[in-house]
Scaffold this motif. Structure first.
Motif, PDB file in Angstrom:
ATOM      1  N   CYS A  21       0.706  -1.530  -0.027  1.00 16.57           N
ATOM      2  CA  CYS A  21       0.038   0.128   0.073  1.00 16.57           C
ATOM      3  C   CYS A  21       0.817   1.194  -0.117  1.00 16.57           C
ATOM      4  CB  CYS A  21      -0.857   0.060   1.315  1.00 16.57           C
ATOM      5  SG  CYS A  21      -2.106   1.334   0.925  1.00 16.57           S
ATOM      6  N   GLY A  69      -4.285  -4.565   0.671  1.00 15.01           N
ATOM      7  CA  GLY A  69      -3.261  -3.708   0.217  1.00 15.01           C
ATOM      8  C   GLY A  69      -4.042  -2.721  -0.901  1.00 15.01           C
ATOM      9  N   GLU A  70      -3.419  -1.957  -1.797  1.00 11.29           N
ATOM     10  CA  GLU A  70      -3.964  -1.048  -2.463  1.00 11.29           C
ATOM     11  C   GLU A  70      -3.857  -1.607  -4.151  1.00 11.29           C
ATOM     12  OE1 GLU A  70      -5.438   1.178  -4.912  1.00 11.29           O
ATOM     13  OE2 GLU A  70      -5.637   1.844  -2.920  1.00 11.29           O
ATOM     14  N   THR A  97     -10.359   1.050  -3.326  1.00 12.22           N
ATOM     15  CA  THR A  97      -8.883   1.883  -3.210  1.00 12.22           C
ATOM     16  C   THR A  97      -8.767   2.996  -2.612  1.00 12.22           C
ATOM     17  OG1 THR A  97      -7.629   2.717  -5.197  1.00 12.22           O
ATOM     18  CG2 THR A  97     -10.055   3.044  -5.544  1.00 12.22           C
ATOM     19  N   PRO A 200      -3.986  -5.902   5.341  1.00 11.81           N
ATOM     20  CA  PRO A 200      -3.534  -5.834   4.047  1.00 11.81           C
ATOM     21  C   PRO A 200      -3.079  -7.213   3.375  1.00 11.81           C
ATOM     22  CG  PRO A 200      -2.578  -4.343   5.435  1.00 11.81           C
ATOM     23  CD  PRO A 200      -3.352  -5.159   6.421  1.00 11.81           C
TER      24      PRO A 200
END
Length: 204
Positions: A21, A69-70, A97, A200
């Motif tokens: 991330c 995460g991203e 997101t 994450p």
């Protein structure tokens, strides 16, 4: 289909594309940071697309949400989305997101405009539990199935995937993983323990 012993049917697949991330939010990222999995442990783009195809065409999944995460940090994101959009039946696709990378991503206009206007929401799974009606199944970035965000158990799909197991057997493993899903997250129980892997690494 992905059914458990309580009669719940999982048609909503959450796919964690990366545990990386570009933010360090305290509610999500441990203060000491994370040990990132080695790159060979992560599913390739082809492996992600294959598992989603199995979920959609053989297990009745009708909605796929990409998380992290991203997820915008995943280099192959656009290609994965295109392959999923070409599936028949076509699943509903969405993305969780922080938005920092949208201006660099070719999917930005599609995600924000098609069927718009854009919508936002607050995740209230703790204060308003939906366990009794939960229809989610989760796939981690390294190919583990989790029946619940707070489950401590995982079922490995990466190893059989890489050993040449056919789609039908992969689907069977996924079914068995979901069959044992617990009645609830256990958050309100004194014996509750957080999963070993933080959010994450699991996918939101």
């Amino acid at each position: 289909m992905l059914i458990d012993t309580y009669g719940r049917i999982a048609g909503d697949l959450r796919v964690s594309l990366t545990d990386r991330c570009n933010l360090r939010c305290t509610y999500c990222m441990p203060a000491e940071g994370l040990r990132w999995p080695a790159r060979p442990d992560l599913l390739t783009d082809d492996e992600v697309a294959r598992l989603i195809r199995i979920a959609v065409t053989k297990l009745g999944v009708h909605e796929v949400r990409f998380t992290g995460g991203e997820p915008l940090l995943r280099p192959g994101l656009v290609g994965i989305i295109k392959r999923c959009a070409a599936l028949a039946p076509r699943p509903r696709l969405s993305l969780t997101t922080n938005g920092l990378g949208l201006e660099r991503t070719a999917t930005a206009e599609r995600w924000l405009v098609d069927g718009g206007p854009a919508r936002g929401g607050i995740i209230a799974s703790v204060t308003r539990s939906f366990c009794r009606a939960c229809d989610r199944t989760r796939l981690t970035g390294d190919g583990q199935v989790r029946a619940c965000r707070f489950a401590r158990e995982e079922s490995d799909l990466r190893a059989p995937l890489r050993s040449g197991v056919p789609d039908e057997e992969i689907a069977g493993l996924w079914k068995r993983a979901m069959w044992g899903k617990r009645a609830g997250s256990g958050l309100d129980e004194p014996s509750f323990r957080q999963p070993d892997r933080p959010m994450p690494a699991i996918g939101g």
